[in-house]
Motif scaffolding. Structure first.
Motif, PDB file in Angstrom:
ATOM      1  N   LEU A 144      18.707   3.029 -33.925  1.00 20.75           N
ATOM      2  CA  LEU A 144      18.958   3.661 -32.624  1.00 20.75           C
ATOM      3  C   LEU A 144      19.331   5.118 -32.835  1.00 20.75           C
ATOM      4  CD1 LEU A 144      20.918   0.683 -31.121  1.00 20.75           C
ATOM      5  CD2 LEU A 144      18.547   1.290 -30.732  1.00 20.75           C
ATOM      6  N   GLY A 287      29.334   9.789 -22.916  1.00 16.35           N
ATOM      7  CA  GLY A 287      29.054   8.489 -23.525  1.00 16.35           C
ATOM      8  C   GLY A 287      30.268   7.578 -23.576  1.00 16.35           C
ATOM      9  N   GLU A 289      31.996   6.582 -26.585  1.00 16.38           N
ATOM     10  CA  GLU A 289      32.849   6.607 -27.780  1.00 16.38           C
ATOM     11  C   GLU A 289      33.609   7.920 -27.951  1.00 16.38           C
ATOM     12  OE1 GLU A 289      30.194   5.575 -31.000  1.00 16.38           O
ATOM     13  OE2 GLU A 289      30.257   3.450 -30.473  1.00 16.38           O
ATOM     14  N   GLU A 347      35.106   5.546 -13.861  1.00 12.24           N
ATOM     15  CA  GLU A 347      34.627   4.179 -14.025  1.00 12.24           C
ATOM     16  C   GLU A 347      33.193   4.229 -14.545  1.00 12.24           C
ATOM     17  OE1 GLU A 347      35.069   4.652  -9.774  1.00 12.24           O
ATOM     18  OE2 GLU A 347      33.548   3.088  -9.557  1.00 12.24           O
ATOM     19  N   TRP A 348      32.614   3.073 -14.787  1.00 10.99           N
ATOM     20  CA  TRP A 348      31.214   2.986 -15.229  1.00 10.99           C
ATOM     21  C   TRP A 348      30.309   3.421 -14.078  1.00 10.99           C
ATOM     22  CZ3 TRP A 348      29.403   2.007 -20.031  1.00 10.99           C
ATOM     23  CH2 TRP A 348      28.039   1.731 -20.173  1.00 10.99           C
ATOM     24  N   HIS A 366      27.192  14.802 -24.665  1.00  5.03           N
ATOM     25  CA  HIS A 366      27.620  14.752 -26.066  1.00  5.03           C
ATOM     26  C   HIS A 366      26.424  14.555 -27.006  1.00  5.03           C
ATOM     27  CE1 HIS A 366      26.782  10.688 -25.014  1.00  5.03           C
ATOM     28  NE2 HIS A 366      27.306  10.139 -26.092  1.00  5.03           N
ATOM     29  N   GLY A 368      24.593  11.773 -27.391  1.00  7.15           N
ATOM     30  CA  GLY A 368      24.321  10.411 -27.866  1.00  7.15           C
ATOM     31  C   GLY A 368      22.828  10.165 -27.620  1.00  7.15           C
ATOM     32  N   TRP A 369      22.186   9.431 -28.497  1.00  8.48           N
ATOM     33  CA  TRP A 369      20.720   9.336 -28.440  1.00  8.48           C
ATOM     34  C   TRP A 369      20.239   8.666 -27.154  1.00  8.48           C
ATOM     35  CZ3 TRP A 369      16.710  11.810 -29.159  1.00  8.48           C
ATOM     36  CH2 TRP A 369      15.466  11.289 -29.451  1.00  8.48           C
ATOM     37  N   ASN A 370      20.998   7.675 -26.638  1.00  4.08           N
ATOM     38  CA  ASN A 370      20.585   7.060 -25.359  1.00  4.08           C
ATOM     39  C   ASN A 370      20.589   8.090 -24.242  1.00  4.08           C
ATOM     40  OD1 ASN A 370      20.630   3.955 -25.889  1.00  4.08           O
ATOM     41  ND2 ASN A 370      22.518   4.718 -26.797  1.00  4.08           N
ATOM     42  N   GLU A 374      17.446   9.369 -21.969  1.00  6.22           N
ATOM     43  CA  GLU A 374      17.461   9.208 -20.514  1.00  6.22           C
ATOM     44  C   GLU A 374      17.249  10.559 -19.831  1.00  6.22           C
ATOM     45  OE1 GLU A 374      21.225   7.199 -20.207  1.00  6.22           O
ATOM     46  OE2 GLU A 374      20.427   5.393 -21.155  1.00  6.22           O
ATOM     47  N   LEU A 388      31.042  13.507 -32.126  1.00  2.00           N
ATOM     48  CA  LEU A 388      31.151  12.757 -33.385  1.00  2.00           C
ATOM     49  C   LEU A 388      29.857  11.984 -33.665  1.00  2.00           C
ATOM     50  CD1 LEU A 388      33.484   9.640 -32.952  1.00  2.00           C
ATOM     51  CD2 LEU A 388      32.399  10.803 -31.076  1.00  2.00           C
ATOM     52  N   ASP A 390      26.354  10.767 -34.823  1.00  2.00           N
ATOM     53  CA  ASP A 390      25.117  11.524 -35.062  1.00  2.00           C
ATOM     54  C   ASP A 390      24.943  12.697 -34.105  1.00  2.00           C
ATOM     55  OD1 ASP A 390      25.054   9.721 -32.954  1.00  2.00           O
ATOM     56  OD2 ASP A 390      22.892   9.557 -32.978  1.00  2.00           O
TER      57      ASP A 390
HETATM   58  O1  LIG Z   1      29.415   5.202 -17.093  1.00  2.00           O
HETATM   59  C1  LIG Z   1      28.496   5.023 -17.901  1.00  2.00           C
HETATM   60  C2  LIG Z   1      28.604   5.344 -19.272  1.00  2.00           C
HETATM   61  C3  LIG Z   1      27.523   5.121 -20.089  1.00  2.00           C
HETATM   62  N1  LIG Z   1      26.375   4.578 -19.580  1.00  2.00           N
HETATM   63  C4  LIG Z   1      25.233   4.302 -20.486  1.00  2.00           C
HETATM   64  O2  LIG Z   1      25.734   4.006 -21.789  1.00  2.00           O
HETATM   65  C5  LIG Z   1      24.864   4.522 -22.781  1.00  2.00           C
HETATM   66  C6  LIG Z   1      25.644   5.453 -23.688  1.00  2.00           C
HETATM   67  O3  LIG Z   1      24.899   5.723 -24.832  1.00  2.00           O
HETATM   68  P1  LIG Z   1      24.902   7.137 -25.582  1.00  2.00           P
HETATM   69  O4  LIG Z   1      24.578   8.211 -24.654  1.00  2.00           O
HETATM   70  O5  LIG Z   1      23.996   7.024 -26.763  1.00  2.00           O
HETATM   71  O6  LIG Z   1      26.400   7.380 -26.012  1.00  2.00           O
HETATM   72  P2  LIG Z   1      27.435   6.472 -26.867  1.00  2.00           P
HETATM   73  O7  LIG Z   1      27.794   5.285 -26.121  1.00  2.00           O
HETATM   74  O8  LIG Z   1      28.519   7.366 -27.236  1.00  2.00           O
HETATM   75  O9  LIG Z   1      26.516   6.069 -28.120  1.00  2.00           O
HETATM   76  C7  LIG Z   1      26.753   5.716 -29.457  1.00  2.00           C
HETATM   77  O10 LIG Z   1      25.483   5.223 -29.913  1.00  2.00           O
HETATM   78  C8  LIG Z   1      24.407   6.166 -29.879  1.00  2.00           C
HETATM   79  C9  LIG Z   1      23.143   5.455 -30.337  1.00  2.00           C
HETATM   80  O11 LIG Z   1      23.221   5.062 -31.665  1.00  2.00           O
HETATM   81  C10 LIG Z   1      24.736   7.376 -30.729  1.00  2.00           C
HETATM   82  O12 LIG Z   1      23.697   8.340 -30.639  1.00  2.00           O
HETATM   83  C11 LIG Z   1      26.068   7.983 -30.265  1.00  2.00           C
HETATM   84  O13 LIG Z   1      26.424   9.087 -31.070  1.00  2.00           O
HETATM   85  C12 LIG Z   1      27.152   6.912 -30.341  1.00  2.00           C
HETATM   86  O14 LIG Z   1      28.411   7.442 -29.938  1.00  2.00           O
HETATM   87  C13 LIG Z   1      23.737   5.233 -22.047  1.00  2.00           C
HETATM   88  O15 LIG Z   1      22.650   4.349 -21.935  1.00  2.00           O
HETATM   89  C14 LIG Z   1      24.316   5.500 -20.670  1.00  2.00           C
HETATM   90  O16 LIG Z   1      23.342   5.559 -19.643  1.00  2.00           O
HETATM   91  C15 LIG Z   1      26.261   4.276 -18.248  1.00  2.00           C
HETATM   92  O17 LIG Z   1      25.213   3.808 -17.794  1.00  2.00           O
HETATM   93  N2  LIG Z   1      27.323   4.510 -17.456  1.00  2.00           N
END
Ligand SMILES: O=c1ccn([C@@H]2O[C@H](COP(=O)(O)OP(=O)(O)O[C@H]3O[C@H](CO)[C@@H](O)[C@H](O)[C@H]3O)[C@@H](O)[C@H]2O)c(=O)[nH]1
Length: 474
Positions: A144, A287, A289, A347-348, A366, A368-370, A374, A388, A390
């Motif tokens: 990921l 994100g 984390e 909140e979420w 930040h 994060g790859w997701n 998106e 922090l 990646d």
């Molecule tokens: O209120 C919220 C908060 C988050 N999200 C979703 O949660 C995911 C968050 O993913 P990402 O953006 O990648 O952040 P992190 O959760 O911080 O992801 C961890 O995982 C990723 C994939 O490995 C890494 O790139 C990041 O550095 C690592 O912190 C995404 O799909 C967001 O759309 C929501 O839908 N609603």
């Protein structure tokens, strides 16, 4: 599917993080949509959060299996994902995760109806490939992370030997990368990764990655090869084994009036976004984390105030570092001052729906790859603020590709000011000079958001899994 032999049984086993569970579940649905059986395994609270909505047409093929998370010292009782703990405590979650080895082994041993053909797993379960191999289950490591990040992390031998031992080692291009690139960490970013010492769980993340890659039969990448072709070729060379891109799993934002009408958070956000001008709003989210300290939060808040643009900010309710009982606070009177122009959610929120709204002009992220995927699926320019993991490497890559602007920070301690936040936001979202970045980001929606191409990549991957499972090659 009429012939049972044509049907795969794939077990999915993600690491305990929202940013991992969400894409693993997405891939599970893609496999079930193609008529294959999937057993998706996680812990009760994570299942409740993400996977409880299995579409009814997929339910006969998509089986959800819940393993209670073993209790371990120093991990709060209800903590089941990295979102529930400060990142400094991540190793305690890994101790609990490693204890899932026993129920997972029992499941793989006893599951005979039908026997799993493949297990698709994450970086943390370094012990899994050996077990699956012994039981005759083929192993796919699902990355990921971008190919650039995984190239920087290195080939299995470098990871298994923990070749780099101090933060400074990560601020230079490693010897196995022959490309001219700026994809390296800044000191303040990599220092954060050192704040969760590996000796607590007994296994460093380097060893986890190394063993997961080394023990796999194939590596699946959630990435866009056209976006990082040079890195994808390099990573394939470094691994010396089959590497397949499954595309980016573009989010589908289907308007569903019945479902949406129950989602009061979304209705409130949509109502507000509908009243804003096209491409004017800054969406701010870091994100699940990344956390900020009080000083950083203040500068970010004041920067958003100073930029003068409308914004939606998703702010994690987080304790002050090492003071579990006190939460970080927005500056005094802040919410009143930005009222109407800035809305803050603790909140979420449905992030992909927000990013798909035409009022959103840029994403302060930040990286994060997701989140990056998106944003680029919807062609949104990035204002990059890595914290922090990646995220720093992603930021350098995205900067090289010209789809975002980074908020300048002191390399060593990460210090930044509210003025630098305001300048970067205005540059990315409204300035004339930023138009090239915005145009590049818009163009990315044709690549990242290309549904047909992304579906074809999953079809190709399924074809590979069908042809290369151990269970038929024996
Ligand atoms: O209120 C919220 C908060 C988050 N999200 C979703 O949660 C995911 C968050 O993913 P990402 O953006 O990648 O952040 P992190 O959760 O911080 O992801 C961890 O995982 C990723 C994939 O490995 C890494 O790139 C990041 O550095 C690592 O912190 C995404 O799909 C967001 O759309 C929501 O839908 N609603």
């Amino acid at each position: 599917m009429e012939n049972e032999k044509e049907r795969l049984h794939v077990v999915m086993f993600p690491w305990l993080a929202m940013g991992h569970i969400i894409p693993f579940f997405h891939l599970s649905k893609c496999l079930a949509q193609r008529g294959h059986r999937v057993t998706f395994i996680s812990t009760p609270r994570n299942i409740e959060r993400v996977v409880n909505k299995v579409p009814s047409d997929l339910a006969p093929l998509l089986h959800i299996l819940s393993f209670p998370l073993p209790k371990v010292e120093n991990l709060p009782n209800d903590a089941e994902s990295s979102m529930d703990i400060p990142y400094q405590k991540a190793q305690f979650l890994k101790i609990a995760f490693d204890l899932l080895e026993i129920p997972l082994t029992n499941f793989l041993e006893s599951s005979s109806n039908p026997k799993p053909d493949w297990i698709v797993y994450d970086y943390a379960s370094h012990w899994l490939p050996q077990i699956a191999g012994k039981l005759g289950v083929s192993r796919a490591f699902f990355s990921l992370f971008t190919a650039a990040t995984m190239s920087f992390y290195g080939p299995p031998w470098a990871l298994l030997n923990d070749e780099r031992s101090i933060p400074e080692d990560y601020t230079v291009i490693p010897k196995w990368i022959p490309l001219e690139t700026k994809v390296v960490y800044r000191l303040h970013e990599i220092k954060k990764n050192f704040e969760a010492p590996a000796d607590e769980s007994g296994t460093s993340d380097g060893v986890r990655f190394g063993a997961s890659i080394d023990g796999s039969d194939v590596i699946l990448f959630r990435n866009c090869v056209e976006f990082e072709p040079e890195w994808f070729s390099l990573v394939s060379e470094l691994y010396q084994k089959p590497v397949i891109s499954i595309g980016v799993l573009p989010p589908s934002v289907v308007e569903n009036e019945k479902f949406d009408s129950n989602d009061t958070t979304w209705l409130g956000i949509k109502n507000w976004l509908d009243k804003q001008n096209q491409d004017s709003v800054v969406y701010v989210a870091l994100g699940t984390e990344a956390t900020l300290n009080q000083e950083e939060l203040n500068e970010l808040a004041l920067g958003l105030e100073k930029c003068g643009l409308p914004f939606i900010w998703v702010l994690r309710d987080q304790p002050i570092h090492n003071q579990e009982d006190s939460r970080i606070q927005l500056p005094d009177g802040y919410e009143d001052r930005v009222k109407n122009r800035g809305v803050i959610y603790k909140e979420w929120v449905p992030q992909t729906k927000i990013l798909s709204h035409s009022s959103v002009g840029g994403f302060l992220t930040h990286c994060g790859w997701n989140s990056v995927i998106e944003a680029l699926c919807f062609g949104r320019v990035l204002i990059m603020f890595p914290v922090l993991n990646d995220q720093g490497l992603n930021t350098r890559l995205l900067q090289e590709k010209g789809v975002g602007v980074e908020i300048p920070r002191n390399e060593k301690d990460g210090f930044f000011t509210s003025d630098s936040v305001a300048e970067a936001v205005k540059f990315g979202v409204v300035s004339e000079e930023g138009e090239l970045l915005r145009a590049n980001a818009r163009q990315m929606s044709g690549l990242f958001g290309d549904r047909k191409r992304n579906e074809e990549l999953i079809d190709d991957c399924v074809g590979y899994l069908m042809e290369n499972r151990i269970s038929i090659s024996k």
